[in-house]
Design a protein around this motif. Structure first.
Motif, PDB file in Angstrom:
ATOM      1  N   LEU A  19       0.796  -1.264  -0.126  1.00 31.52           N
ATOM      2  CA  LEU A  19      -0.080   0.012   0.110  1.00 31.52           C
ATOM      3  C   LEU A  19       0.825   1.326  -0.015  1.00 31.52           C
ATOM      4  CD1 LEU A  19      -2.808   1.291   0.118  1.00 31.52           C
ATOM      5  CD2 LEU A  19      -2.479   1.061   2.722  1.00 31.52           C
ATOM      6  N   ALA A  20       0.686   2.152  -1.085  1.00 34.13           N
ATOM      7  CA  ALA A  20       1.256   3.535  -1.022  1.00 34.13           C
ATOM      8  C   ALA A  20       0.428   4.377  -1.740  1.00 34.13           C
ATOM      9  CB  ALA A  20       2.630   3.337  -1.926  1.00 34.13           C
ATOM     10  N   PHE A  21       0.369   5.687  -1.437  1.00 40.27           N
ATOM     11  CA  PHE A  21      -0.426   6.523  -2.163  1.00 40.27           C
ATOM     12  C   PHE A  21       0.250   7.761  -2.211  1.00 40.27           C
ATOM     13  CE2 PHE A  21      -1.699   6.401   2.195  1.00 40.27           C
ATOM     14  CZ  PHE A  21      -1.812   7.709   2.970  1.00 40.27           C
ATOM     15  N   ARG A  22       0.090   8.740  -3.202  1.00 37.59           N
ATOM     16  CA  ARG A  22       0.640   9.913  -3.692  1.00 37.59           C
ATOM     17  C   ARG A  22       0.172  10.983  -2.822  1.00 37.59           C
ATOM     18  NH1 ARG A  22       4.487  10.048  -7.168  1.00 37.59           N
ATOM     19  NH2 ARG A  22       4.011  11.771  -8.280  1.00 37.59           N
ATOM     20  N   ILE A  23       1.020  11.965  -2.279  1.00 34.69           N
ATOM     21  CA  ILE A  23       0.700  13.103  -1.529  1.00 34.69           C
ATOM     22  C   ILE A  23       1.640  14.297  -2.065  1.00 34.69           C
ATOM     23  CG2 ILE A  23      -0.129  11.662   0.335  1.00 34.69           C
ATOM     24  CD1 ILE A  23       2.825  12.748   1.738  1.00 34.69           C
ATOM     25  N   PRO A  24       1.128  15.390  -2.032  1.00 35.51           N
ATOM     26  CA  PRO A  24       1.740  16.823  -2.214  1.00 35.51           C
ATOM     27  C   PRO A  24       2.582  16.954  -0.989  1.00 35.51           C
ATOM     28  CG  PRO A  24      -0.663  17.412  -1.937  1.00 35.51           C
ATOM     29  CD  PRO A  24      -0.483  15.718  -1.760  1.00 35.51           C
ATOM     30  N   VAL A  84      14.382   8.723  -4.380  1.00 32.82           N
ATOM     31  CA  VAL A  84      14.984   8.981  -3.163  1.00 32.82           C
ATOM     32  C   VAL A  84      13.862   8.376  -2.085  1.00 32.82           C
ATOM     33  CG1 VAL A  84      15.965  10.642  -1.781  1.00 32.82           C
ATOM     34  CG2 VAL A  84      16.438  10.808  -3.881  1.00 32.82           C
ATOM     35  N   HIS A  85      14.553   7.708  -1.080  1.00 30.45           N
ATOM     36  CA  HIS A  85      13.727   7.414  -0.144  1.00 30.45           C
ATOM     37  C   HIS A  85      13.835   8.512   1.266  1.00 30.45           C
ATOM     38  CE1 HIS A  85      12.633   2.947  -0.846  1.00 30.45           C
ATOM     39  NE2 HIS A  85      11.871   3.895  -1.456  1.00 30.45           N
ATOM     40  N   ILE A  86      12.980   8.910   1.913  1.00 30.70           N
ATOM     41  CA  ILE A  86      13.127   9.974   2.861  1.00 30.70           C
ATOM     42  C   ILE A  86      12.308   9.015   4.047  1.00 30.70           C
ATOM     43  CG2 ILE A  86      12.553  11.847   3.982  1.00 30.70           C
ATOM     44  CD1 ILE A  86      12.662  13.210   0.993  1.00 30.70           C
ATOM     45  N   THR A  87      13.096   8.908   5.076  1.00 28.91           N
ATOM     46  CA  THR A  87      12.707   8.082   6.119  1.00 28.91           C
ATOM     47  C   THR A  87      12.586   9.228   7.331  1.00 28.91           C
ATOM     48  OG1 THR A  87      13.599   6.074   5.596  1.00 28.91           O
ATOM     49  CG2 THR A  87      12.836   5.941   7.732  1.00 28.91           C
ATOM     50  N   LEU A  88      11.403   8.945   8.135  1.00 29.05           N
ATOM     51  CA  LEU A  88      10.953  10.058   9.228  1.00 29.05           C
ATOM     52  C   LEU A  88      10.860   9.136  10.490  1.00 29.05           C
ATOM     53  CD1 LEU A  88       8.964  12.827   7.434  1.00 29.05           C
ATOM     54  CD2 LEU A  88      11.442  12.759   7.744  1.00 29.05           C
ATOM     55  N   GLN A  89      11.299   9.328  11.521  1.00 29.82           N
ATOM     56  CA  GLN A  89      11.053   8.497  12.634  1.00 29.82           C
ATOM     57  C   GLN A  89      10.837   9.455  13.739  1.00 29.82           C
ATOM     58  OE1 GLN A  89      13.818   5.346  12.700  1.00 29.82           O
ATOM     59  NE2 GLN A  89      12.827   4.377  14.934  1.00 29.82           N
ATOM     60  N   VAL A  90       9.787   8.814  14.727  1.00 27.91           N
ATOM     61  CA  VAL A  90       9.564   9.607  16.007  1.00 27.91           C
ATOM     62  C   VAL A  90       9.199   8.495  16.921  1.00 27.91           C
ATOM     63  CG1 VAL A  90       8.149  11.049  17.499  1.00 27.91           C
ATOM     64  CG2 VAL A  90       8.414  11.827  15.180  1.00 27.91           C
ATOM     65  N   GLY A  91      10.302   8.357  17.734  1.00 29.56           N
ATOM     66  CA  GLY A  91      10.231   7.219  18.750  1.00 29.56           C
ATOM     67  C   GLY A  91      10.308   6.000  17.847  1.00 29.56           C
ATOM     68  N   SER A  92       9.186   4.952  18.051  1.00 26.28           N
ATOM     69  CA  SER A  92       9.093   3.655  17.455  1.00 26.28           C
ATOM     70  C   SER A  92       8.385   3.806  16.051  1.00 26.28           C
ATOM     71  CB  SER A  92       8.722   2.377  18.131  1.00 26.28           C
ATOM     72  OG  SER A  92       7.206   2.874  18.524  1.00 26.28           O
ATOM     73  N   GLU A  93       7.683   5.024  15.940  1.00 27.57           N
ATOM     74  CA  GLU A  93       6.853   5.112  14.553  1.00 27.57           C
ATOM     75  C   GLU A  93       7.913   5.736  13.589  1.00 27.57           C
ATOM     76  OE1 GLU A  93       3.666   4.481  14.439  1.00 27.57           O
ATOM     77  OE2 GLU A  93       3.974   3.298  16.454  1.00 27.57           O
ATOM     78  N   GLN A  94       7.597   5.161  12.197  1.00 26.34           N
ATOM     79  CA  GLN A  94       8.283   5.735  11.237  1.00 26.34           C
ATOM     80  C   GLN A  94       7.511   5.741   9.965  1.00 26.34           C
ATOM     81  OE1 GLN A  94      12.022   3.137  10.568  1.00 26.34           O
ATOM     82  NE2 GLN A  94      11.219   2.710   8.398  1.00 26.34           N
ATOM     83  N   ALA A  95       7.718   6.876   9.308  1.00 23.03           N
ATOM     84  CA  ALA A  95       7.209   7.101   7.991  1.00 23.03           C
ATOM     85  C   ALA A  95       8.198   6.985   6.606  1.00 23.03           C
ATOM     86  CB  ALA A  95       6.430   8.216   7.904  1.00 23.03           C
ATOM     87  N   LEU A  96       7.898   6.302   5.492  1.00 22.97           N
ATOM     88  CA  LEU A  96       8.765   6.246   4.432  1.00 22.97           C
ATOM     89  C   LEU A  96       7.924   7.172   3.321  1.00 22.97           C
ATOM     90  CD1 LEU A  96      11.305   5.182   3.292  1.00 22.97           C
ATOM     91  CD2 LEU A  96       9.984   2.898   2.707  1.00 22.97           C
ATOM     92  N   PHE A  97       8.857   7.511   2.792  1.00 26.90           N
ATOM     93  CA  PHE A  97       8.288   8.446   1.537  1.00 26.90           C
ATOM     94  C   PHE A  97       9.367   8.094   0.285  1.00 26.90           C
ATOM     95  CE2 PHE A  97       6.900  10.648   5.178  1.00 26.90           C
ATOM     96  CZ  PHE A  97       5.312  10.833   4.821  1.00 26.90           C
ATOM     97  N   ARG A  98       8.819   8.104  -0.858  1.00 28.92           N
ATOM     98  CA  ARG A  98       9.531   7.893  -1.864  1.00 28.92           C
ATOM     99  C   ARG A  98       9.175   9.159  -2.864  1.00 28.92           C
ATOM    100  NH1 ARG A  98       7.942   3.085  -4.178  1.00 28.92           N
ATOM    101  NH2 ARG A  98       6.332   4.038  -5.129  1.00 28.92           N
ATOM    102  N   ALA A  99      10.440   9.764  -3.503  1.00 23.30           N
ATOM    103  CA  ALA A  99      10.257  10.907  -4.251  1.00 23.30           C
ATOM    104  C   ALA A  99      11.278  10.706  -5.345  1.00 23.30           C
ATOM    105  CB  ALA A  99      10.692  12.339  -3.479  1.00 23.30           C
TER     106      ALA A  99
END
Length: 145
Positions: A19-24, A84-99
């Motif tokens: 599952l992935a979706f595009r966001i601005p 490019v992958h951009i990974t953002l992490q807060v504590g144990s939560e992580q979000a991965l974005f591809r641009a």
């Protein structure tokens, strides 16, 4: 003088392998904070979320894996030339974005024309930032007390 560079880039928010979706995502760079870039993610159904991190981290991450904390950036794909992958992490939560790599490079090129890499100190107004931060802290303490 306050000058800025802005761009909107479509990124994929990678929720899972299926599952992935595009966001601005709004990219912003301002001469008043010459070391930082701001990425504002517009996730559906949520308020926009802004992450601020070093411009140099984004520059390095577009070319080779960079970052070892809450923000990591690295090229991916065949010969690591397209995305490019951009990974953002807060504590144990992580979000991965591809641009796409090209729009990030175009944005970074515009920031470099405004403030060349390595010349940020000439544009930084640390005294003003320190005064602003101290004023906010004092105001918060007064309103809390």
């Amino acid at each position: 003088m306050r000058e800025s560079v802005q761009a909107e880039v479509m990124m994929s928010f990678l929720v899972s392998e299926e599952l992935a979706f595009r966001i601005p995502v709004e990219l912003r760079y301002e001469t008043v904070d010459p070391y930082a870039v701001r990425l504002t993610f517009h996730l559906p159904g949520d308020a926009p979320v802004t992450w601020v991190f070093g411009r140099e981290l984004l520059v390095e991450g577009v070319l080779d894996a960079a970052g070892d904390g809450d923000v990591r950036v690295c090229p991916v794909g065949q010969a690591a030339t397209k995305e490019v992958h951009i990974t953002l992490q807060v504590g144990s939560e992580q979000a991965l974005f591809r641009a796409g790599k090209a729009p990030l490079l175009a944005f970074l090129d515009r920031t470099d024309r405004l403030v060349p890499l390595g010349s940020e100190r000439a544009h930084a107004d640390f005294d003003s930032h320190l005064d602003d931060a101290l004023s906010r802290i004092l105001a918060e303490e007064q309103s809390a007390g």
